[in-house]
Scaffold this motif. Structure first.
Motif, PDB file in Angstrom:
ATOM      1  N   MET A  67       0.857  -1.181   0.000  1.00 34.16           N
ATOM      2  CA  MET A  67       0.000   0.000   0.000  1.00 34.16           C
ATOM      3  C   MET A  67       0.895   1.233   0.000  1.00 34.16           C
ATOM      4  SD  MET A  67      -2.623  -1.334   2.941  1.00 34.16           S
ATOM      5  CE  MET A  67      -4.131  -0.500   2.538  1.00 34.16           C
ATOM      6  N   VAL A  68       0.552   2.216  -0.820  1.00 38.45           N
ATOM      7  CA  VAL A  68       1.326   3.460  -0.885  1.00 38.45           C
ATOM      8  C   VAL A  68       0.382   4.591  -0.494  1.00 38.45           C
ATOM      9  CG1 VAL A  68       2.822   4.891  -2.325  1.00 38.45           C
ATOM     10  CG2 VAL A  68       2.629   2.431  -2.807  1.00 38.45           C
ATOM     11  N   ASP A  69       0.746   5.314   0.582  1.00 39.04           N
ATOM     12  CA  ASP A  69      -0.189   6.299   1.122  1.00 39.04           C
ATOM     13  C   ASP A  69       0.555   7.339   1.954  1.00 39.04           C
ATOM     14  OD1 ASP A  69      -2.646   7.482   1.681  1.00 39.04           O
ATOM     15  OD2 ASP A  69      -3.236   6.014   3.183  1.00 39.04           O
ATOM     16  N   ALA A  70      -0.100   8.456   2.203  1.00 40.92           N
ATOM     17  CA  ALA A  70       0.398   9.449   3.149  1.00 40.92           C
ATOM     18  C   ALA A  70       0.196   8.878   4.554  1.00 40.92           C
ATOM     19  CB  ALA A  70      -0.369  10.757   2.985  1.00 40.92           C
ATOM     20  N   LEU A  71       1.220   9.021   5.398  1.00 42.49           N
ATOM     21  CA  LEU A  71       1.151   8.483   6.759  1.00 42.49           C
ATOM     22  C   LEU A  71       1.531   9.546   7.780  1.00 42.49           C
ATOM     23  CD1 LEU A  71       2.898   4.986   6.509  1.00 42.49           C
ATOM     24  CD2 LEU A  71       0.468   5.468   6.628  1.00 42.49           C
ATOM     25  N   PRO A  72       0.908   9.524   8.944  1.00 43.41           N
ATOM     26  CA  PRO A  72       1.231  10.497   9.996  1.00 43.41           C
ATOM     27  C   PRO A  72       2.504  10.097  10.764  1.00 43.41           C
ATOM     28  CG  PRO A  72      -0.518   9.054  10.749  1.00 43.41           C
ATOM     29  CD  PRO A  72      -0.213   8.664   9.326  1.00 43.41           C
ATOM     30  N   LEU A  73       3.650  10.217  10.114  1.00 42.37           N
ATOM     31  CA  LEU A  73       4.925   9.864  10.732  1.00 42.37           C
ATOM     32  C   LEU A  73       5.390  10.996  11.643  1.00 42.37           C
ATOM     33  CD1 LEU A  73       6.653   8.619   7.446  1.00 42.37           C
ATOM     34  CD2 LEU A  73       5.614   7.187   9.231  1.00 42.37           C
ATOM     35  N   ASP A  74       6.173  10.665  12.642  1.00 39.03           N
ATOM     36  CA  ASP A  74       6.748  11.681  13.534  1.00 39.03           C
ATOM     37  C   ASP A  74       8.078  12.175  12.972  1.00 39.03           C
ATOM     38  OD1 ASP A  74       4.693  11.617  15.397  1.00 39.03           O
ATOM     39  OD2 ASP A  74       5.587   9.955  16.496  1.00 39.03           O
ATOM     40  N   PRO A  76       9.802  14.992   9.626  1.00 40.03           N
ATOM     41  CA  PRO A  76       9.463  16.158   8.796  1.00 40.03           C
ATOM     42  C   PRO A  76       8.675  15.760   7.545  1.00 40.03           C
ATOM     43  CG  PRO A  76      11.805  16.134   9.353  1.00 40.03           C
ATOM     44  CD  PRO A  76      11.241  14.821   9.798  1.00 40.03           C
ATOM     45  N   PRO A  77       7.863  16.672   7.007  1.00 43.49           N
ATOM     46  CA  PRO A  77       7.130  16.390   5.774  1.00 43.49           C
ATOM     47  C   PRO A  77       8.077  15.947   4.657  1.00 43.49           C
ATOM     48  CG  PRO A  77       6.308  18.391   6.760  1.00 43.49           C
ATOM     49  CD  PRO A  77       7.534  18.001   7.549  1.00 43.49           C
ATOM     50  N   GLY A  78       7.616  14.954   3.891  1.00 42.06           N
ATOM     51  CA  GLY A  78       8.423  14.414   2.810  1.00 42.06           C
ATOM     52  C   GLY A  78       9.242  13.203   3.212  1.00 42.06           C
ATOM     53  N   THR A  79       9.262  12.877   4.510  1.00 44.13           N
ATOM     54  CA  THR A  79      10.001  11.699   4.977  1.00 44.13           C
ATOM     55  C   THR A  79       9.276  10.436   4.545  1.00 44.13           C
ATOM     56  OG1 THR A  79      10.819  12.894   6.911  1.00 44.13           O
ATOM     57  CG2 THR A  79      10.868  10.483   7.022  1.00 44.13           C
ATOM     58  N   GLY A 133       5.008   4.773   3.030  1.00 48.67           N
ATOM     59  CA  GLY A 133       4.319   5.992   3.419  1.00 48.67           C
ATOM     60  C   GLY A 133       5.197   7.218   3.360  1.00 48.67           C
ATOM     61  N   CYS A 134       4.548   8.360   3.309  1.00 50.63           N
ATOM     62  CA  CYS A 134       5.226   9.648   3.290  1.00 50.63           C
ATOM     63  C   CYS A 134       4.511  10.595   4.247  1.00 50.63           C
ATOM     64  CB  CYS A 134       5.205  10.230   1.877  1.00 50.63           C
ATOM     65  SG  CYS A 134       6.057  11.816   1.725  1.00 50.63           S
ATOM     66  N   ARG A 135       5.280  11.303   5.032  1.00 48.25           N
ATOM     67  CA  ARG A 135       4.718  12.287   5.961  1.00 48.25           C
ATOM     68  C   ARG A 135       4.216  13.481   5.158  1.00 48.25           C
ATOM     69  NH1 ARG A 135       3.484  16.370   8.796  1.00 48.25           N
ATOM     70  NH2 ARG A 135       4.035  16.591  10.974  1.00 48.25           N
ATOM     71  N   PRO A 136       2.899  13.761   5.231  1.00 45.52           N
ATOM     72  CA  PRO A 136       2.351  14.902   4.481  1.00 45.52           C
ATOM     73  C   PRO A 136       2.666  16.236   5.162  1.00 45.52           C
ATOM     74  CG  PRO A 136       0.632  13.854   5.771  1.00 45.52           C
ATOM     75  CD  PRO A 136       1.876  13.030   5.972  1.00 45.52           C
ATOM     76  N   ALA A 137       2.633  17.285   4.381  1.00 42.61           N
ATOM     77  CA  ALA A 137       2.763  18.642   4.919  1.00 42.61           C
ATOM     78  C   ALA A 137       1.415  19.342   4.916  1.00 42.61           C
ATOM     79  CB  ALA A 137       3.769  19.458   4.102  1.00 42.61           C
ATOM     80  N   VAL A 149       6.724  16.854  -0.303  1.00 41.61           N
ATOM     81  CA  VAL A 149       6.142  15.568  -0.704  1.00 41.61           C
ATOM     82  C   VAL A 149       6.382  15.333  -2.195  1.00 41.61           C
ATOM     83  CG1 VAL A 149       4.006  14.238  -0.907  1.00 41.61           C
ATOM     84  CG2 VAL A 149       4.506  15.504   1.196  1.00 41.61           C
ATOM     85  N   ALA A 150       6.256  16.373  -3.006  1.00 45.79           N
ATOM     86  CA  ALA A 150       6.539  16.239  -4.441  1.00 45.79           C
ATOM     87  C   ALA A 150       7.990  15.823  -4.657  1.00 45.79           C
ATOM     88  CB  ALA A 150       6.233  17.551  -5.161  1.00 45.79           C
ATOM     89  N   ALA A 151       8.894  16.361  -3.843  1.00 44.96           N
ATOM     90  CA  ALA A 151      10.315  16.023  -3.968  1.00 44.96           C
ATOM     91  C   ALA A 151      10.595  14.570  -3.583  1.00 44.96           C
ATOM     92  CB  ALA A 151      11.145  16.965  -3.102  1.00 44.96           C
ATOM     93  N   ALA A 152       9.711  13.945  -2.838  1.00 42.75           N
ATOM     94  CA  ALA A 152       9.907  12.561  -2.388  1.00 42.75           C
ATOM     95  C   ALA A 152       9.358  11.522  -3.366  1.00 42.75           C
ATOM     96  CB  ALA A 152       9.250  12.373  -1.015  1.00 42.75           C
ATOM     97  N   ILE A 153       8.634  11.945  -4.394  1.00 42.60           N
ATOM     98  CA  ILE A 153       7.964  11.004  -5.305  1.00 42.60           C
ATOM     99  C   ILE A 153       8.951  10.085  -6.021  1.00 42.60           C
ATOM    100  CG2 ILE A 153       6.576  10.811  -7.418  1.00 42.60           C
ATOM    101  CD1 ILE A 153       4.880  11.521  -5.016  1.00 42.60           C
TER     102      ILE A 153
END
Length: 192
Positions: A67-74, A76-79, A133-137, A149-153
């Motif tokens: 699964m590929v999704d935005a995740l609430p990681l602790d 910075p955004p884009g991680t 997952g990626c931490r959203p901003a 987040v765009a830079a992490a794609i």
């Protein structure tokens, strides 16, 4: 449950394109169309159709779900992070009391956790579940990803391709081992 050639893998992009960085999974899957992925890997944009994903998994065609999704990681955004989900953990199984207390499933607003709980409650399973997952901003109503987040794609695409390659090799090796063990048992039985 398995493909005779070594098992199948489903890469599922999840997210809402109208909520900024929530579209991360959808964008990664969109970018995967130009990537070289192994045979036996299905890539699909599920967007906000979590219930559809749960029902698709009930057919047992896929051994691995990515699964590929935005995740609430602790972080910075884009991680980016890869999380392995243990579906054998009893926390994924809804008890009768949970079903009575839970609101009806929202077919267009199911997060990955809700999808997996629904799958389990319907009697389905998948051998291995990974979440990229990626931490959203930004999760506000807007189209387009934030800069981090765009830079992490591109890196996320590389991660998903790498995971698909590793999982395809693991499934193929597992099938080869099972076939060899089955063949050696047949040989022992025939000689005895």
């Amino acid at each position: 449950m398995s493909d005779p050639d070594g098992g199948r893998i489903l890469v599922a992009g999840i997210g809402n394109i109208f909520l900024g960085d929530d579209a991360f999974g959808v964008e990664v899957v969109r970018n995967l169309r130009d990537a070289v992925i192994p045979p036996g890997v299905d890539v699909s944009d599920y967007g906000i159709r979590g219930m559809h994903l749960a029902y698709d998994l009930l057919d047992g065609r896929h051994d691995v779900l990515v699964m590929v999704d935005a995740l609430p990681l602790d972080e910075p955004p884009g991680t980016l992070a890869v999380i392995q989900v243990d579906l054998d953990d009893p926390g994924w199984t809804l008890r009768p009391a949970d079903v009575l207390e839970a609101p009806a499933a929202d077919a267009h607003g199911m997060d990955p956790e809700s999808v997996l709980r629904l799958l389990r409650s319907l009697g389905g399973t998948v051998d291995r579940v990974l979440v990229v997952g990626c931490r959203p901003a930004v999760l506000d109503e807007r189209m387009g990803l934030s800069a981090p987040v765009a830079a992490a794609i591109d890196e996320a695409v590389r991660m998903v391709v790498g995971i698909a390659q590793e999982e395809a090799a693991r499934l193929t090796a597992g099938r080869a081992g099972e076939a060899a063990a089955s063949g050696s048992r047949k040989g022992v039985g025939a000689d005895a």
